[in-house]
Design a protein around this motif. Structure first.
Motif, PDB file in Angstrom:
ATOM      1  N   PRO A   6       0.817  -1.218   0.000  1.00 34.50           N
ATOM      2  CA  PRO A   6       0.000   0.000   0.000  1.00 34.50           C
ATOM      3  C   PRO A   6       0.851   1.268   0.000  1.00 34.50           C
ATOM      4  O   PRO A   6       1.932   1.319   0.594  1.00 34.50           O
ATOM      5  CB  PRO A   6      -0.800  -0.116   1.301  1.00 34.50           C
ATOM      6  N   VAL A   7       0.344   2.295  -0.686  1.00 43.00           N
ATOM      7  CA  VAL A   7       0.986   3.603  -0.711  1.00 43.00           C
ATOM      8  C   VAL A   7       0.436   4.419   0.447  1.00 43.00           C
ATOM      9  O   VAL A   7      -0.782   4.586   0.580  1.00 43.00           O
ATOM     10  CB  VAL A   7       0.732   4.333  -2.041  1.00 43.00           C
ATOM     11  N   LEU A   8       1.327   4.937   1.287  1.00 45.87           N
ATOM     12  CA  LEU A   8       0.927   5.712   2.455  1.00 45.87           C
ATOM     13  C   LEU A   8       1.507   7.115   2.349  1.00 45.87           C
ATOM     14  O   LEU A   8       2.722   7.288   2.231  1.00 45.87           O
ATOM     15  CB  LEU A   8       1.429   5.043   3.735  1.00 45.87           C
ATOM     16  N   ALA A   9       0.618   8.115   2.376  1.00 40.05           N
ATOM     17  CA  ALA A   9       1.035   9.512   2.333  1.00 40.05           C
ATOM     18  C   ALA A   9       1.213  10.012   3.757  1.00 40.05           C
ATOM     19  O   ALA A   9       0.267   9.989   4.556  1.00 40.05           O
ATOM     20  CB  ALA A   9      -0.009  10.350   1.597  1.00 40.05           C
ATOM     21  N   LEU A  10       2.426  10.469   4.087  1.00 45.45           N
ATOM     22  CA  LEU A  10       2.743  10.952   5.429  1.00 45.45           C
ATOM     23  C   LEU A  10       2.830  12.472   5.417  1.00 45.45           C
ATOM     24  O   LEU A  10       3.725  13.043   4.795  1.00 45.45           O
ATOM     25  CB  LEU A  10       4.084  10.391   5.920  1.00 45.45           C
ATOM     26  N   THR A  11       1.870  13.123   6.071  1.00 45.42           N
ATOM     27  CA  THR A  11       2.004  14.573   6.238  1.00 45.42           C
ATOM     28  C   THR A  11       3.030  14.840   7.333  1.00 45.42           C
ATOM     29  O   THR A  11       3.079  14.128   8.337  1.00 45.42           O
ATOM     30  CB  THR A  11       0.662  15.225   6.608  1.00 45.42           C
ATOM     31  N   THR A  12       3.841  15.869   7.151  1.00 48.78           N
ATOM     32  CA  THR A  12       4.956  16.109   8.063  1.00 48.78           C
ATOM     33  C   THR A  12       4.588  17.008   9.245  1.00 48.78           C
ATOM     34  O   THR A  12       5.415  17.253  10.114  1.00 48.78           O
ATOM     35  CB  THR A  12       6.150  16.698   7.296  1.00 48.78           C
ATOM     36  N   GLY A  13       3.343  17.510   9.287  1.00 48.37           N
ATOM     37  CA  GLY A  13       2.846  18.201  10.463  1.00 48.37           C
ATOM     38  C   GLY A  13       3.402  19.601  10.653  1.00 48.37           C
ATOM     39  O   GLY A  13       3.891  20.237   9.708  1.00 48.37           O
ATOM     40  N   GLU A  14       3.317  20.090  11.877  1.00 46.06           N
ATOM     41  CA  GLU A  14       3.834  21.411  12.236  1.00 46.06           C
ATOM     42  C   GLU A  14       5.336  21.460  11.950  1.00 46.06           C
ATOM     43  O   GLU A  14       6.104  20.675  12.496  1.00 46.06           O
ATOM     44  CB  GLU A  14       3.557  21.693  13.708  1.00 46.06           C
ATOM     45  N   PRO A  15       5.781  22.382  11.089  1.00 48.91           N
ATOM     46  CA  PRO A  15       7.190  22.378  10.688  1.00 48.91           C
ATOM     47  C   PRO A  15       8.168  22.677  11.812  1.00 48.91           C
ATOM     48  O   PRO A  15       9.334  22.271  11.754  1.00 48.91           O
ATOM     49  CB  PRO A  15       7.254  23.447   9.591  1.00 48.91           C
ATOM     50  N   ARG A  35       4.680   1.553   0.745  1.00 50.88           N
ATOM     51  CA  ARG A  35       5.420   2.552  -0.039  1.00 50.88           C
ATOM     52  C   ARG A  35       5.121   3.922   0.546  1.00 50.88           C
ATOM     53  O   ARG A  35       3.982   4.371   0.543  1.00 50.88           O
ATOM     54  CB  ARG A  35       5.013   2.469  -1.511  1.00 50.88           C
ATOM     55  N   ILE A  36       6.160   4.563   1.049  1.00 50.77           N
ATOM     56  CA  ILE A  36       6.009   5.796   1.815  1.00 50.77           C
ATOM     57  C   ILE A  36       6.307   7.000   0.927  1.00 50.77           C
ATOM     58  O   ILE A  36       7.291   7.019   0.200  1.00 50.77           O
ATOM     59  CB  ILE A  36       6.970   5.810   3.017  1.00 50.77           C
ATOM     60  N   VAL A  37       5.439   8.029   1.037  1.00 53.34           N
ATOM     61  CA  VAL A  37       5.721   9.319   0.419  1.00 53.34           C
ATOM     62  C   VAL A  37       5.391  10.404   1.442  1.00 53.34           C
ATOM     63  O   VAL A  37       4.320  10.387   2.056  1.00 53.34           O
ATOM     64  CB  VAL A  37       4.933   9.529  -0.898  1.00 53.34           C
ATOM     65  N   ALA A  38       6.331  11.297   1.670  1.00 57.46           N
ATOM     66  CA  ALA A  38       6.091  12.415   2.581  1.00 57.46           C
ATOM     67  C   ALA A  38       5.427  13.560   1.835  1.00 57.46           C
ATOM     68  O   ALA A  38       5.618  13.725   0.618  1.00 57.46           O
ATOM     69  CB  ALA A  38       7.407  12.891   3.196  1.00 57.46           C
ATOM     70  N   ILE A  39       4.649  14.348   2.559  1.00 53.75           N
ATOM     71  CA  ILE A  39       4.069  15.561   1.996  1.00 53.75           C
ATOM     72  C   ILE A  39       4.572  16.726   2.855  1.00 53.75           C
ATOM     73  O   ILE A  39       4.273  16.817   4.045  1.00 53.75           O
ATOM     74  CB  ILE A  39       2.531  15.518   1.991  1.00 53.75           C
ATOM     75  N   GLY A  40       5.378  17.584   2.244  1.00 50.15           N
ATOM     76  CA  GLY A  40       5.961  18.693   2.977  1.00 50.15           C
ATOM     77  C   GLY A  40       6.967  19.426   2.128  1.00 50.15           C
ATOM     78  O   GLY A  40       7.079  19.198   0.914  1.00 50.15           O
ATOM     79  N   ASP A  41       7.711  20.313   2.746  1.00 43.01           N
ATOM     80  CA  ASP A  41       8.694  21.127   2.043  1.00 43.01           C
ATOM     81  C   ASP A  41      10.028  20.389   1.986  1.00 43.01           C
ATOM     82  O   ASP A  41      10.636  20.132   3.037  1.00 43.01           O
ATOM     83  CB  ASP A  41       8.858  22.460   2.761  1.00 43.01           C
ATOM     84  N   PRO A  42      10.529  20.041   0.788  1.00 47.20           N
ATOM     85  CA  PRO A  42      11.804  19.316   0.703  1.00 47.20           C
ATOM     86  C   PRO A  42      12.963  20.079   1.344  1.00 47.20           C
ATOM     87  O   PRO A  42      13.860  19.465   1.936  1.00 47.20           O
ATOM     88  CB  PRO A  42      12.014  19.146  -0.805  1.00 47.20           C
ATOM     89  N   ARG A  43      12.944  21.420   1.244  1.00 44.65           N
ATOM     90  CA  ARG A  43      14.038  22.192   1.842  1.00 44.65           C
ATOM     91  C   ARG A  43      14.012  22.051   3.370  1.00 44.65           C
ATOM     92  O   ARG A  43      15.066  21.891   4.000  1.00 44.65           O
ATOM     93  CB  ARG A  43      13.934  23.656   1.440  1.00 44.65           C
ATOM     94  N   LEU A  44      12.834  22.122   3.954  1.00 47.17           N
ATOM     95  CA  LEU A  44      12.706  21.915   5.397  1.00 47.17           C
ATOM     96  C   LEU A  44      13.248  20.550   5.793  1.00 47.17           C
ATOM     97  O   LEU A  44      14.010  20.420   6.762  1.00 47.17           O
ATOM     98  CB  LEU A  44      11.237  22.027   5.811  1.00 47.17           C
ATOM     99  N   LEU A  45      12.863  19.519   5.044  1.00 45.28           N
ATOM    100  CA  LEU A  45      13.301  18.161   5.377  1.00 45.28           C
ATOM    101  C   LEU A  45      14.814  18.021   5.222  1.00 45.28           C
ATOM    102  O   LEU A  45      15.469  17.377   6.054  1.00 45.28           O
ATOM    103  CB  LEU A  45      12.561  17.154   4.492  1.00 45.28           C
ATOM    104  N   ALA A  46      15.363  18.631   4.188  1.00 46.58           N
ATOM    105  CA  ALA A  46      16.812  18.572   3.987  1.00 46.58           C
ATOM    106  C   ALA A  46      17.545  19.277   5.119  1.00 46.58           C
ATOM    107  O   ALA A  46      18.564  18.783   5.632  1.00 46.58           O
ATOM    108  CB  ALA A  46      17.179  19.187   2.642  1.00 46.58           C
TER     109      ALA A  46
END
Length: 349
Positions: A6-15, A35-46
């Motif tokens: 299953p594909v699971l969309a993970l929201t990254t929450g309060e930045p 199968r994991i996909v995050a939803i958020g700002d790539p720059r924040l995550l980096a």
């Protein structure tokens, strides 16, 4: 990983909270159930990965793009841009809209079949309200309204209660607790406990346990609202006039229901051993016990939505953000639960 994972969309929450780093930590693990996909700002995550010394490569996808099989150390991302740069532990009302946009993208992906479920990292209700989103009460109510549904049910489950029936309580922490009311001031709870509401809640809970947890004939114990379940009307009449008649009607329709029972004795091994879930009348009546039994080892699930949604059992922990000490346990369980529910739901369709 099987091709139909299953594909699971993970929201990254309060930045500014621990959500982004928990998602990053998750992707360093060797085995994940979907199968994991995050939803958020790539720059924040980096930036957060660099701060914590986490070796996670980000792979930006187009919104809704197919999610590749999960590989340790690689995090696919459906990008959403921060409104302003975020720093660990420092809330910014400018980013409230960003948090809601990540939720909207996850909801849309589930509706479109691009994701089989969504898992949410914690958000901060206060900063969203301060940003002018009046009436915002939390993830559960936001998802309900976004899907145009009259009622959903918040249920939390400890780690040993995620699959099929809860094992006998012999000092274990296996527990599922659903709520008749969620984020209401306590003075409003009694008025919110109506026969119509209870009937809807119990039918959703019964159906959810059957569909998503594989329990063909779930047994549900129902708390009273008042001390001693009203003491025969001497400590309140809601049990006599609202709760008991509702339960009696649903029993005639085939539901296996116990109660209303005094909450102070219901949450004991002898009572819990024979049931699959507890319905508490209000937030702290049920969740104080559940979090004592398994805080950090439990997940939140929203029943009644047209798709799977789970979440962590904790908040944004602003004081821990950016220090690399946040416990990943609840997110790990929320992801495992979402994957399990998605598989069960697909099999039941």
């Amino acid at each position: 990983m099987p091709p139909d994972a299953p594909v699971l969309a993970l929201t990254t929450g309060e930045p500014a909270g621990i959500g982004p780093e928990l998602v990053l930590q998750l992707m360093t693990e060797e085995e994940l159930p979907g199968r994991i996909v995050a939803i958020g700002d790539p720059r924040l995550l980096a930036e957060r990965a660099a701060t914590l010394g986490l070796e996670v490569a980000l792979r930006a996808l187009a919104p809704g793009e197919a999610v590749p099989p999960t590989r340790p150390g690689v995090l696919p991302v459906w990008p959403v841009a921060l409104r302003r740069p975020s720093h660990p532990g420092k809330l910014d009302v400018a980013n409230a809209g960003y948090v809601l946009e990540t939720l909207d993208m996850a909801i849309d992906a589930c509706h479109r079949g691009q994701a089989d479920g969504m898992v949410t990292a914690p958000l901060h209700k206060g900063v969203i309200l301060d940003a002018g989103h009046a009436g915002f009460r939390g993830h559960t109510e936001y998802l309900r309204d976004a899907c145009g549904i009259e009622e959903v049910v918040m249920m939390l489950a400890t780690d040993s209660a995620l699959h099929a029936r809860v094992p006998d309580w012999q000092g274990s922490s296996a527990l599922r607790v659903a709520l008749a009311t969620t984020h209401l001031p306590l003075r409003e709870v009694a008025d919110a406990i109506t026969a119509t509401r209870l009937e809807r809640i119990l039918l959703i809970l019964h159906a959810g346990l059957a569909r998503w947890f594989g329990i063909a004939t779930p047994r549900i114990a129902v708390c009273g609202l008042n001390p001693h379940a009203g003491e025969g009307g001497h400590l309140g009449r809601e049990e006599l006039e609202v709760i008991s008649p509702c339960l009696a009607q649903l029993r005639r329709e085939g539901l296996a229901l116990d109660g209303p029972l005094p909450a102070d004795t219901l949450f004991t091994p002898r009572h819990l051993a024979a049931i699959d879930a507890v319905l508490a009348m209000y937030h702290d009546q049920g969740l104080a016990v559940l979090k004592y039994a398994g805080f950090g080892r439990a997940a939140n699930v929203t029943l009644g939505l047209p798709f799977v949604r789970t979440s962590v059992d904790h908040g944004t922990a602003l004081d821990l953000a950016g220090h690399g000490v946040a416990d990943i346990g609840s997110l790990r369980i929320a992801v495992a639960l979402a994957a399990d529910m998605a598989r069960r739901g697909a099999a039941a369709s």
